[in-house]
Design an enzyme around this catalytic site. Structure first.
Site, PDB file in Angstrom:
ATOM      1  N   GLY A  22      30.357  39.278  36.269  1.00 46.52           N
ATOM      2  CA  GLY A  22      31.388  38.314  35.948  1.00 46.52           C
ATOM      3  C   GLY A  22      32.789  38.821  36.208  1.00 46.52           C
ATOM      4  O   GLY A  22      33.736  38.037  36.301  1.00 46.52           O
ATOM      5  N   CYS A  23      32.931  40.140  36.314  1.00 45.93           N
ATOM      6  CA  CYS A  23      34.254  40.735  36.501  1.00 45.93           C
ATOM      7  C   CYS A  23      34.520  41.133  37.944  1.00 45.93           C
ATOM      8  O   CYS A  23      35.552  41.737  38.244  1.00 45.93           O
ATOM      9  CB  CYS A  23      34.402  41.957  35.592  1.00 45.93           C
ATOM     10  N   ASP A  28      31.916  49.738  25.064  1.00 42.74           N
ATOM     11  CA  ASP A  28      30.758  49.046  25.660  1.00 42.74           C
ATOM     12  C   ASP A  28      29.771  50.047  26.249  1.00 42.74           C
ATOM     13  O   ASP A  28      29.280  49.866  27.365  1.00 42.74           O
ATOM     14  CB  ASP A  28      31.205  48.057  26.730  1.00 42.74           C
TER      15      ASP A  28
END
EC number: 2.7.11.1
Length: 346
Positions: free
Chosen positions: A30-31, A141
């Site tokens: 997504g990045c 993360d």
């Protein structure tokens, strides 16, 4: 035409930064996307290229990665950022090309790894965490997908490196009387991955250094035993399961030292500097007790002739115990000095 950038990808053959030629797409999220590139100024030299497309509205995640890797440039066993820049439709970063991720290795050779591999990877991750903390940042993360071996043929090919700092946050502030820890916000948005984040994050409390260590706790446990919440998606339910699980269940298939490891993490509060040295010694003690060596093959590598005197039966590990050392140096990859330095002073 080669070199044109679409909303989601770069074409094979595109040249970025006037010297880095795209040769293979490695992944996408997504990045942005990750590519393998060749340095046209240095034949045979390859790097990883991360591209963040403006159309994806990733929130300047790549900017944070560049910032952190730039500050880690003088540290050992970290990926290096060799170039970065902005184009009209995307930002990019060129960095060290790494090997397989721990996530990939677990899927291919797992679901579980032997203890020798578990503790060596654990030490590598602990060191990577400390490197980030020592420059004033939290990872936020940590998970198997964000840990990878060094590339074959590189100086780090036997190490596991911590990567992907897009969700990192600075936990220090430069005040009038010097560097201080930032005061925690009362409530925060969820950041991280539900399977590995701390209970505090489930409760939306500010993350501190200890929360990165909780992620390491769950990674260590998962290398030996399926996490109870493996198939659960609901964040609230996962948080409750983490709250209720006993350490003896979490580390049922791991050496007894892991119980002391998680106890040490649990006793660490938000403002406390983690006792990295103690945690390192606990993992190192596993290696000493079972005569594991840093030169031992990893779980997925071809086994050498077993040495009966160094089997892992002290931990009730069954047939898969210590492997005889290979041709690598017997010396430890790390020493106590790697874990007892405190450059920030708090």
């Amino acid at each position: 035409m080669p070199g044109d950038v679409g909303e989601e990808t770069l074409e094979i053959g595109a040249v970025v930064g006037k010297r880095y030629k795209v040769v293979q797409k490695l992944g996408e999220g997504g990045c942005g996307s990750v590519f393998k590139v060749e340095d046209t100024s240095e034949k045979g030299q390859h790097y990883a290229l991360k591209v963040e497309f403006k159309s994806q509205d990733a929130g300047n995640i790549l900017k944070m990665e560049v910032q952190i890797l730039s500050q880690l440039i003088s540290k050992k066993h970290v990926a290096k950022c060799v170039a970065s820049g902005k184009k009209e439709r995307y930002s990019y970063m060129v960095m060290t090309l790494l090997g397989e991720s721990l996530d990939s290795l677990l899927k291919k050779h797992g679901p579980f790894l032997n203890v020798s591999t578990q503790v060596r990877i654990g030490i590598c991750i602990l060191f990577g965490i400390k490197q980030v903390h020592d420059i004033g940042y939290l990872h936020r993360d940590l998970k198997p997908a964000n840990v990878a071996m060094g590339c074959k043929g590189s100086a780090d090919e036997r190490y596991f490196l911590v990567l992907d700092f897009g969700l990192a946050r600075q936990y220090i502030a430069d005040e009038d009387d010097g560097l201080k820890m930032r005061r925690p916000r009362e409530k925060t948005y969820f950041r991280g991955t539900a399977r590995y984040c701390s209970v505090a994050m489930h409760d939306r409390y500010e993350q501190g250094r200890v929360d990165d260590l909780w992620a390491l706790v769950y990674i260590l446990a998962e290398m030996r035993c399926r996490l109870a919440w493996h198939d659960v998606d609901d964040k609230v339910e996962i948080g409750e399961m983490k709250r209720k699980i006993h350490d003896e269940v979490l580390f049922a298939k791991s050496p007894v030292q892991m119980l002391s490891f998680v106890k040490t993490v649990r006793s660490t509060l938000f403002y406390h500097r983690p006792d990295y040295e103690k945690l390192f010694k606990l993992l190192e003690d596993v290696m000493k007790c079972a005569n594991y060596k840093w030169s031992d093959p990893y779980h997925w590598e071809p086994e050498k002739k077993k040495n009966p005197a160094s089997q892992g039966n002290k931990f009730g590990l069954g047939k898969k115990g210590t492997k005889e050392s290979g041709e690598l140096p017997e010396a430890s990859f790390f020493t106590v000095d790697d874990f007892n330095t405190n450059p920030l002073g708090f």
